[in-house]
Scaffold this motif. Structure first.
Motif, PDB file in Angstrom:
ATOM      1  N   ASN A  47       0.827  -1.205   0.000  1.00 34.84           N
ATOM      2  CA  ASN A  47       0.000   0.000   0.000  1.00 34.84           C
ATOM      3  C   ASN A  47       0.862   1.256   0.000  1.00 34.84           C
TER       4      ASN A  47
ATOM      5  N   VAL B 292      -6.347  -2.598  -4.277  1.00 36.33           N
ATOM      6  CA  VAL B 292      -6.384  -1.135  -4.410  1.00 36.33           C
ATOM      7  C   VAL B 292      -7.773  -0.602  -4.053  1.00 36.33           C
TER       8      VAL B 292
ATOM      9  N   ASN C 214      -0.854   1.473 -11.179  1.00 37.91           N
ATOM     10  CA  ASN C 214      -2.102   0.713 -11.260  1.00 37.91           C
ATOM     11  C   ASN C 214      -1.827  -0.770 -11.521  1.00 37.91           C
ATOM     12  N   HIS C 215      -0.665  -1.212 -11.092  1.00 33.27           N
ATOM     13  CA  HIS C 215      -0.256  -2.612 -11.244  1.00 33.27           C
ATOM     14  C   HIS C 215       0.639  -2.978 -10.067  1.00 33.27           C
ATOM     15  N   PRO C 216       0.750  -4.265  -9.779  1.00 35.51           N
ATOM     16  CA  PRO C 216       1.634  -4.664  -8.671  1.00 35.51           C
ATOM     17  C   PRO C 216       3.099  -4.395  -9.011  1.00 35.51           C
TER      18      PRO C 216
ATOM     19  N   TRP D 244       3.859   1.483  -1.268  1.00 37.65           N
ATOM     20  CA  TRP D 244       4.424   1.559  -2.615  1.00 37.65           C
ATOM     21  C   TRP D 244       3.376   2.099  -3.594  1.00 37.65           C
ATOM     22  N   ARG D 245       2.139   1.629  -3.462  1.00 39.85           N
ATOM     23  CA  ARG D 245       1.049   2.083  -4.336  1.00 39.85           C
ATOM     24  C   ARG D 245       0.834   3.578  -4.187  1.00 39.85           C
ATOM     25  N   LYS D 246       0.831   4.069  -2.948  1.00 42.10           N
ATOM     26  CA  LYS D 246       0.619   5.505  -2.717  1.00 42.10           C
ATOM     27  C   LYS D 246       1.786   6.329  -3.245  1.00 42.10           C
TER      28      LYS D 246
ATOM     29  N   TRP E 129      -4.735  -7.372  -7.513  1.00 40.75           N
ATOM     30  CA  TRP E 129      -4.229  -6.027  -7.306  1.00 40.75           C
ATOM     31  C   TRP E 129      -5.370  -5.015  -7.316  1.00 40.75           C
TER      32      TRP E 129
END
Length: 174
Positions: free
Chosen positions: A67, A95, A76-78, A69-71, A91
């Protein structure tokens, strides 16, 4: 090395869509992880609960890191290093969960640094019934609530609602 190995197994075998290890991981998944650990390590059955708790801890840590890393990246991908272990569908579900309003509010509440000082002051003085027992503290909490609802104080660093209500301006600490 042992805990790292458990983490590796979890990242490879446990779907990131499992939000709560205790309530959502079924016995088949738990047994699979236990058997995978036993293929490498000579462990007595009495340590099974420790291994499975470590697996749950590893899953939580992995989800938190994903999470973050996503932020940070807005991807929009792992992450590439987990592309073989995380499907695009997993994923997207992950999200969706992490951007859900309730999740975001819980995340903010669990991060004390994101809460204003006056909110922490108030929360620390509430009993289990949500009431303030001490009369002086109750008056301060009521005044905090008043300022909060009426937007009467412009916060500037530590010169905030709490400093105004306590009538003690913050000093630099020299």
């Amino acid at each position: 090395m042992f805990r790292s190995h458990i983490g590796l197994i979890v990242r490879q075998e446990v779907p990131i869509t499992i939000k709560n290890w205790k309530t959502e991981a079924d016995n088949t998944l738990r047994n699979d992880i236990w058997m995978e650990v036993l293929t490498t390590w000579d462990i007595d059955e009495k340590h099974r609960s420790y291994v499975l708790k470590a697996a749950g801890d590893s899953l939580k840590t992995f989800r938190v890191r994903l999470n973050r890393w996503r932020k940070k990246t807005g991807a929009n991908h792992p992450p590439k290093q987990y592309a073989d272990a995380i499907t695009l569908e997993e994923w997207e579900e992950f999200v969706q969960h992490c951007t859900n309003e309730n999740f975001v509010l819980k995340e903010m509440a669990s991060n004390e640094a994101s809460l204003p000082r006056y909110a922490l002051y108030r929360a620390a003085r509430l009993n289990k019934k949500g009431e303030v027992d001490n009369e002086n503290a109750r008056q301060i909490v009521e005044e905090i609530t008043f300022y909060e609802q009426n937007g009467g104080v412009e916060e500037n660093g530590r010169d905030d609602i709490l400093a105004k209500v306590l009538k003690k301006p913050e000093h630099p600490g020299h």
